[in-house]
Each structure stands twice: as C-alpha cells, then as structure tokens.
Write a protein that holds these residues in place. Structure first.
Motif, PDB file in Angstrom:
ATOM      1  N   PRO A  73      -5.715   3.809   1.571  1.00  0.00           N
ATOM      2  CA  PRO A  73      -5.800   3.120   2.867  1.00  0.00           C
ATOM      3  C   PRO A  73      -5.558   1.614   2.826  1.00  0.00           C
ATOM      4  CG  PRO A  73      -7.465   4.828   2.760  1.00  0.00           C
ATOM      5  CD  PRO A  73      -6.834   4.759   1.397  1.00  0.00           C
ATOM      6  N   PRO A  74      -6.099   0.854   1.852  1.00  0.00           N
ATOM      7  CA  PRO A  74      -5.795  -0.586   1.848  1.00  0.00           C
ATOM      8  C   PRO A  74      -4.301  -0.881   1.694  1.00  0.00           C
ATOM      9  CG  PRO A  74      -7.711  -0.151   0.483  1.00  0.00           C
ATOM     10  CD  PRO A  74      -7.135   1.181   0.837  1.00  0.00           C
ATOM     11  N   ALA A  75      -3.615  -0.077   0.891  1.00  0.00           N
ATOM     12  CA  ALA A  75      -2.173  -0.280   0.716  1.00  0.00           C
ATOM     13  C   ALA A  75      -1.422   0.034   2.007  1.00  0.00           C
ATOM     14  CB  ALA A  75      -1.650   0.592  -0.428  1.00  0.00           C
ATOM     15  N   VAL A  76      -1.862   1.068   2.718  1.00  0.00           N
ATOM     16  CA  VAL A  76      -1.227   1.407   3.995  1.00  0.00           C
ATOM     17  C   VAL A  76      -1.437   0.284   5.000  1.00  0.00           C
ATOM     18  CG1 VAL A  76      -1.262   3.005   5.941  1.00  0.00           C
ATOM     19  CG2 VAL A  76      -1.388   3.901   3.608  1.00  0.00           C
ATOM     20  N   VAL A  77      -2.646  -0.276   5.027  1.00  0.00           N
ATOM     21  CA  VAL A  77      -2.918  -1.402   5.936  1.00  0.00           C
ATOM     22  C   VAL A  77      -2.034  -2.595   5.587  1.00  0.00           C
ATOM     23  CG1 VAL A  77      -4.649  -3.090   6.661  1.00  0.00           C
ATOM     24  CG2 VAL A  77      -5.274  -0.676   6.460  1.00  0.00           C
ATOM     25  N   ARG A  78      -1.915  -2.878   4.306  1.00  0.00           N
ATOM     26  CA  ARG A  78      -1.063  -4.002   3.893  1.00  0.00           C
ATOM     27  C   ARG A  78       0.396  -3.768   4.259  1.00  0.00           C
ATOM     28  NH1 ARG A  78      -4.648  -4.087  -0.620  1.00  0.00           N
ATOM     29  NH2 ARG A  78      -3.263  -2.710  -1.803  1.00  0.00           N
TER      30      ARG A  78
END
Length: 250
Positions: A73-78
């Motif tokens: 999820p953090p990579a998708v947000v970035r």
C-alpha cells in the motif's frame, strides 16, 4: 486517449475462494467511474487489489503504464493512488488535524512540508468544518464529518487517482449530495475517481461511465446515462423504479 488505469483478466482470491473472476476494465484520466452491484459482487475486492491491500491476485493492473503487481500500500500511494476505505477507518483518538497529517505520511518522509500545508489548505477549503474541528478527537465527529475526514485524509497524499469505497454508507441524503458535489469539484481540478457505491443512482448521476458487477464478474458496462435508463439496471439497482419497470412489462 490511453487509459490511466488498465485492468485485464483480474482474478482475486481469499484463500481458495475466487472473489473476482476475470474482470477487465479501464479508467481514463479525468473520468469518474462508478462500480455498482450487490454486496459481495467483488467491487471492494477489486479496490483492495488496486490499492495493494489484497496481494492474492492474478492478471494485470497497470497504472500510468506501470504494473502494480507486488506493490504494498505505501508504494501504491507513492505511485499516485489513494483509497478512501469502506467504513472510513479514521483514527478515533487522534485529532482531526493529526488524522489529516497521517494521510500525507509518504510525502512528509520526503520533507515536502510546504506542499503538505498547501494540501491541508485545499482540503479545508473543500470541507471547512474540518478546520473548525482540528483539535477534536476524530471519534467525536458525526458520521458525515468522519466521511469528509476520510476523503480529506486520502487527498493529503496528493493522488492522481482516488478510489472511494461506499462513501455514502449510513449518511443522510444532504451529506451524500455534498460529497458528490465535492467529487465533481475534484474532477474539475483534474482528479480521476473510481467510485464504489450501493447508492447506484447517486453514483451513476455523478459518473461518466459505469460497470455493473455480479458475483465477481462485470455483466454490463457503458455510459452512466445509458445505465441509468437501462430497464434491467433500474429493476435490479435503482429501487424506486422497480414498480415503473414492472408496470411497463404488464
């Protein structure tokens, strides 16, 4: 125009259960797309796969030309995608201000503090009540205010694609109308939106195009206006038109 988000033959699994069964769809930049259908049809599962929450899937999810396979999820947000989850999932003990700041977590790590403050100003211009409530614990807000907070928190990540999962759930009609107006404002500002909604009428009235889900598959797709006038969609998903449809068939 090339699709911003492209999904091909997506199959999603919870253990041995296949919840999404080979779905394909596309989203162009600047569109609002509505996903409608009954509970358990696979709409939220698709959102979880796109946002990185659900990792057990096969097929293809491509955002702005880049595969999301294997991203957390953090990579998708970035990468430029934010999810407003079903049930809001705010942090009740934290203040409204701190909830909003947490939405910008990936940006704060990059020390983009001035840009984050600009995003805070944008969110409070959309939802002025949040600024009035800055110091309150988020759990003390009304249901409508909590939904505004959940949307505002996702916008703090400065997404190019916003995913909303059941934003009208449990809310009064006037609040739903306000949220739909905000979505239209965001679209005019260039944001692309995918909207999962039980309130099919509100979703299709706000959307450019829609997809109808049933038991993990897409059974119908088209322009939102066409789906609104489709008699089968009326009978199945636009409840108050059921009698009108029934009368026409007699």
């Amino acid at each position: 125009m090339e699709s911003m988000l492209r999904i091909r033959n997506l199959k999603c699994f919870y253990g041995r259960i296949m919840a999404v069964k080979g779905i394909s769809l596309s989203v162009k930049q600047g569109e609002i797309i509505a996903l409608i259908g009954a509970n358990g049809a696979g709409k939220s599962t698709l959102m979880e796969a796109v946002s990185g929450i659900l990792r057990s899937w096969t097929g293809e999810i491509v955002f702005e030309g880049k595969s999301l396979k294997g991203m957390d999820p953090p990579a998708v947000v970035r990468s430029g995608i934010s999810l407003v989850p079903e049930g809001r999932l705010i942090f009740p003990p934290l203040s409204v201000y701190d909830n909003l700041r947490l939405g910008a977590y990936t940006r704060l790590r990059q020390r983009a503090k001035e840009e984050v403050e600009q995003s805070m100003e944008m969110v409070t211009s959309l939802f002025p009540i949040l600024e009035e409530r800055f110091t309150q614990p988020a759990g003390t807000l009304s249901g409508g205010e909590q939904q505004m907070l959940a949307i505002g928190r996702s916008l703090m990540a400065k997404p190019r694609l916003l995913l909303l999962d059941e934003p009208s759930m449990g809310l009064a009609p006037l609040i739903v109308e306000k949220i739909m107006e905000v979505l239209e404002t965001l679209r005019r500002q260039g944001l692309t939106i995918v909207l999962v909604e039980q309130n099919a009428r509100a979703a299709l009235e706000a959307a450019d195009r829609g997809y109808v889900f049933e038991t993990g598959t897409v059974v119908l797709e088209g322009k939102a206006d066409d789906l609104l006038s489709d008699q089968n969609v009326k009978r199945a998903y636009l409840g108050k038109d059921y009698e009108e449809f029934d009368d026409e068939q007699r």
